[in-house]
Scaffold this motif. Sequence first.
Motif, PDB file in Angstrom:
ATOM      1  N   SER A 124      -9.247  -2.477   4.925  1.00 29.36           N
ATOM      2  CA  SER A 124      -8.326  -2.963   5.967  1.00 29.36           C
ATOM      3  C   SER A 124      -7.285  -3.944   5.436  1.00 29.36           C
ATOM      4  CB  SER A 124      -9.107  -3.621   7.101  1.00 29.36           C
ATOM      5  OG  SER A 124      -9.382  -2.691   8.087  1.00 29.36           O
ATOM      6  N   PRO A 125      -7.688  -4.988   4.675  1.00 31.36           N
ATOM      7  CA  PRO A 125      -6.670  -5.939   4.207  1.00 31.36           C
ATOM      8  C   PRO A 125      -5.592  -5.276   3.334  1.00 31.36           C
ATOM      9  CG  PRO A 125      -8.856  -6.878   3.953  1.00 31.36           C
ATOM     10  CD  PRO A 125      -9.040  -5.450   4.351  1.00 31.36           C
ATOM     11  N   CYS A 126      -5.996  -4.393   2.433  1.00 27.05           N
ATOM     12  CA  CYS A 126      -5.016  -3.723   1.556  1.00 27.05           C
ATOM     13  C   CYS A 126      -4.127  -2.781   2.355  1.00 27.05           C
ATOM     14  CB  CYS A 126      -5.726  -2.966   0.445  1.00 27.05           C
ATOM     15  SG  CYS A 126      -6.500  -4.039  -0.784  1.00 27.05           S
ATOM     16  N   ASN A 127      -4.716  -2.073   3.303  1.00 27.56           N
ATOM     17  CA  ASN A 127      -3.945  -1.132   4.120  1.00 27.56           C
ATOM     18  C   ASN A 127      -2.911  -1.881   4.966  1.00 27.56           C
ATOM     19  OD1 ASN A 127      -3.176   1.356   5.059  1.00 27.56           O
ATOM     20  ND2 ASN A 127      -4.974   1.659   6.339  1.00 27.56           N
ATOM     21  N   ARG A 128      -3.314  -3.020   5.554  1.00 27.72           N
ATOM     22  CA  ARG A 128      -2.378  -3.820   6.345  1.00 27.72           C
ATOM     23  C   ARG A 128      -1.277  -4.400   5.470  1.00 27.72           C
ATOM     24  NH1 ARG A 128      -7.078  -5.807   8.716  1.00 27.72           N
ATOM     25  NH2 ARG A 128      -6.809  -7.780   7.635  1.00 27.72           N
ATOM     26  N   ALA A 129      -1.649  -4.864   4.275  1.00 26.15           N
ATOM     27  CA  ALA A 129      -0.658  -5.451   3.369  1.00 26.15           C
ATOM     28  C   ALA A 129       0.366  -4.396   2.954  1.00 26.15           C
ATOM     29  CB  ALA A 129      -1.342  -6.035   2.142  1.00 26.15           C
ATOM     30  N   LEU A 130      -0.116  -3.223   2.575  1.00 28.32           N
ATOM     31  CA  LEU A 130       0.786  -2.151   2.162  1.00 28.32           C
ATOM     32  C   LEU A 130       1.688  -1.735   3.314  1.00 28.32           C
ATOM     33  CD1 LEU A 130       1.454  -0.407  -0.266  1.00 28.32           C
ATOM     34  CD2 LEU A 130      -0.226   1.240   0.520  1.00 28.32           C
ATOM     35  N   GLY A 131       1.134  -1.662   4.501  1.00 32.79           N
ATOM     36  CA  GLY A 131       1.936  -1.335   5.684  1.00 32.79           C
ATOM     37  C   GLY A 131       2.954  -2.412   5.985  1.00 32.79           C
ATOM     38  N   GLY A 132       2.581  -3.666   5.760  1.00 31.62           N
ATOM     39  CA  GLY A 132       3.497  -4.782   5.989  1.00 31.62           C
ATOM     40  C   GLY A 132       4.690  -4.749   5.053  1.00 31.62           C
ATOM     41  N   PHE A 133       4.491  -4.205   3.863  1.00 39.08           N
ATOM     42  CA  PHE A 133       5.594  -4.089   2.902  1.00 39.08           C
ATOM     43  C   PHE A 133       6.312  -2.744   3.032  1.00 39.08           C
ATOM     44  CE2 PHE A 133       2.963  -7.329   0.734  1.00 39.08           C
ATOM     45  CZ  PHE A 133       3.888  -8.348   0.790  1.00 39.08           C
ATOM     46  N   GLN A 134       5.953  -1.985   4.043  1.00 39.43           N
ATOM     47  CA  GLN A 134       6.637  -0.736   4.399  1.00 39.43           C
ATOM     48  C   GLN A 134       6.726   0.230   3.223  1.00 39.43           C
ATOM     49  OE1 GLN A 134      10.217  -2.627   5.531  1.00 39.43           O
ATOM     50  NE2 GLN A 134       9.300  -3.600   7.306  1.00 39.43           N
ATOM     51  N   ASP A 135       5.713   0.249   2.372  1.00 43.71           N
ATOM     52  CA  ASP A 135       5.658   1.135   1.201  1.00 43.71           C
ATOM     53  C   ASP A 135       6.879   0.963   0.303  1.00 43.71           C
ATOM     54  OD1 ASP A 135       3.329   2.067   2.313  1.00 43.71           O
ATOM     55  OD2 ASP A 135       4.199   3.908   3.087  1.00 43.71           O
ATOM     56  N   SER A 136       7.471  -0.220   0.291  1.00 46.07           N
ATOM     57  CA  SER A 136       8.687  -0.470  -0.476  1.00 46.07           C
ATOM     58  C   SER A 136       8.347  -1.067  -1.839  1.00 46.07           C
ATOM     59  CB  SER A 136       9.595  -1.435   0.287  1.00 46.07           C
ATOM     60  OG  SER A 136      10.625  -1.911  -0.539  1.00 46.07           O
ATOM     61  N   LEU A 137       8.675  -0.329  -2.912  1.00 50.75           N
ATOM     62  CA  LEU A 137       8.452  -0.840  -4.264  1.00 50.75           C
ATOM     63  C   LEU A 137       9.294  -2.089  -4.525  1.00 50.75           C
ATOM     64  CD1 LEU A 137       8.291   2.474  -6.310  1.00 50.75           C
ATOM     65  CD2 LEU A 137       6.413   0.938  -5.720  1.00 50.75           C
ATOM     66  N   GLU A 138      10.482  -2.117  -3.976  1.00 53.10           N
ATOM     67  CA  GLU A 138      11.365  -3.272  -4.158  1.00 53.10           C
ATOM     68  C   GLU A 138      10.727  -4.541  -3.580  1.00 53.10           C
ATOM     69  OE1 GLU A 138      15.702  -4.791  -2.589  1.00 53.10           O
ATOM     70  OE2 GLU A 138      15.405  -2.639  -2.843  1.00 53.10           O
ATOM     71  N   ARG A 141       7.735  -5.593  -5.743  1.00 54.42           N
ATOM     72  CA  ARG A 141       8.166  -6.245  -6.982  1.00 54.42           C
ATOM     73  C   ARG A 141       8.581  -7.695  -6.721  1.00 54.42           C
ATOM     74  NH1 ARG A 141      10.749  -0.959  -8.081  1.00 54.42           N
ATOM     75  NH2 ARG A 141       9.385   0.059  -9.569  1.00 54.42           N
ATOM     76  N   LYS A 142       9.246  -7.918  -5.594  1.00 58.22           N
ATOM     77  CA  LYS A 142       9.637  -9.283  -5.236  1.00 58.22           C
ATOM     78  C   LYS A 142       8.411 -10.156  -5.004  1.00 58.22           C
ATOM     79  CE  LYS A 142      14.160  -8.367  -3.181  1.00 58.22           C
ATOM     80  NZ  LYS A 142      14.961  -8.436  -1.953  1.00 58.22           N
ATOM     81  N   VAL A 143       7.376  -9.577  -4.395  1.00 56.50           N
ATOM     82  CA  VAL A 143       6.132 -10.315  -4.164  1.00 56.50           C
ATOM     83  C   VAL A 143       5.507 -10.700  -5.498  1.00 56.50           C
ATOM     84  CG1 VAL A 143       3.758 -10.100  -3.316  1.00 56.50           C
ATOM     85  CG2 VAL A 143       5.654  -9.336  -1.904  1.00 56.50           C
ATOM     86  N   VAL A 144       5.462  -9.759  -6.437  1.00 58.24           N
ATOM     87  CA  VAL A 144       4.895 -10.038  -7.759  1.00 58.24           C
ATOM     88  C   VAL A 144       5.701 -11.136  -8.448  1.00 58.24           C
ATOM     89  CG1 VAL A 144       4.492  -9.073 -10.057  1.00 58.24           C
ATOM     90  CG2 VAL A 144       3.859  -7.760  -8.030  1.00 58.24           C
ATOM     91  N   ASP A 145       7.024 -11.038  -8.413  1.00 59.06           N
ATOM     92  CA  ASP A 145       7.878 -12.066  -9.023  1.00 59.06           C
ATOM     93  C   ASP A 145       7.628 -13.435  -8.394  1.00 59.06           C
ATOM     94  OD1 ASP A 145       8.980 -10.132 -10.631  1.00 59.06           O
ATOM     95  OD2 ASP A 145      10.805  -9.899  -9.417  1.00 59.06           O
ATOM     96  N   TYR A 146       7.489 -13.460  -7.085  1.00 57.72           N
ATOM     97  CA  TYR A 146       7.256 -14.695  -6.335  1.00 57.72           C
ATOM     98  C   TYR A 146       5.946 -15.358  -6.780  1.00 57.72           C
ATOM     99  CZ  TYR A 146       6.461 -17.634  -2.192  1.00 57.72           C
ATOM    100  OH  TYR A 146       6.211 -18.675  -1.349  1.00 57.72           O
ATOM    101  N   ILE A 147       4.897 -14.563  -6.833  1.00 56.71           N
ATOM    102  CA  ILE A 147       3.583 -15.100  -7.216  1.00 56.71           C
ATOM    103  C   ILE A 147       3.609 -15.568  -8.669  1.00 56.71           C
ATOM    104  CG2 ILE A 147       1.155 -14.483  -7.607  1.00 56.71           C
ATOM    105  CD1 ILE A 147       1.396 -12.667  -5.112  1.00 56.71           C
TER     106      ILE A 147
END
Length: 160
Positions: A124-138, A141-147
């Motif tokens: 559930s947490p991963c599915n919600r997170a992926l849905g929250g990012f709208q399947d957008s690689l861009e 990538r911004k999330v990874v850069d931020y962290i």
Amino acid sequence: KVAVFWLWKMDKYQSRNTTYQKNFHRKRKKFVNAHMKEHYANESEKQKRTRIRQKEYRNQPENREKQQERLLIWRFGVTQVQYDAMFDSQNGKCAICDKPPQAHKKLGVDHDHKTGQVRGLLCSPCNRALGGFQDSLELLRKVVDYIEYFQRLANEKSVS
């Protein structure tokens, strides 16, 4: 039944716009509640017994499993056998975080919203997170850069 149906029918834009959906349902909640209250008040004893019997039938464990399988087929075109095969191929773990599902929960079927193609099973947490990012690689990538940025800052502070 017909009177209530048109209230819930929305075009593609409205069904994807969650803010619109929330306001739409909130505004009509009183109307729908009043309509259903009137409907149940006017139903015959036979209709009432049938409704209760159907609810009891749906809540029996073996029937709940059948209903879940029908839902899998309807939503994703995946049978229970295919779901179980995916589950076994992932060793019963989420495809992203590699953790087993929480107690009494199943892994959710992840699919591409544009093509409808099933990609795998997620917790559930991963599915919600992926849905929250709208399947957008861009966005991902911004999330990874931020962290990474804030981890570097934390490391620099701990070194000095």
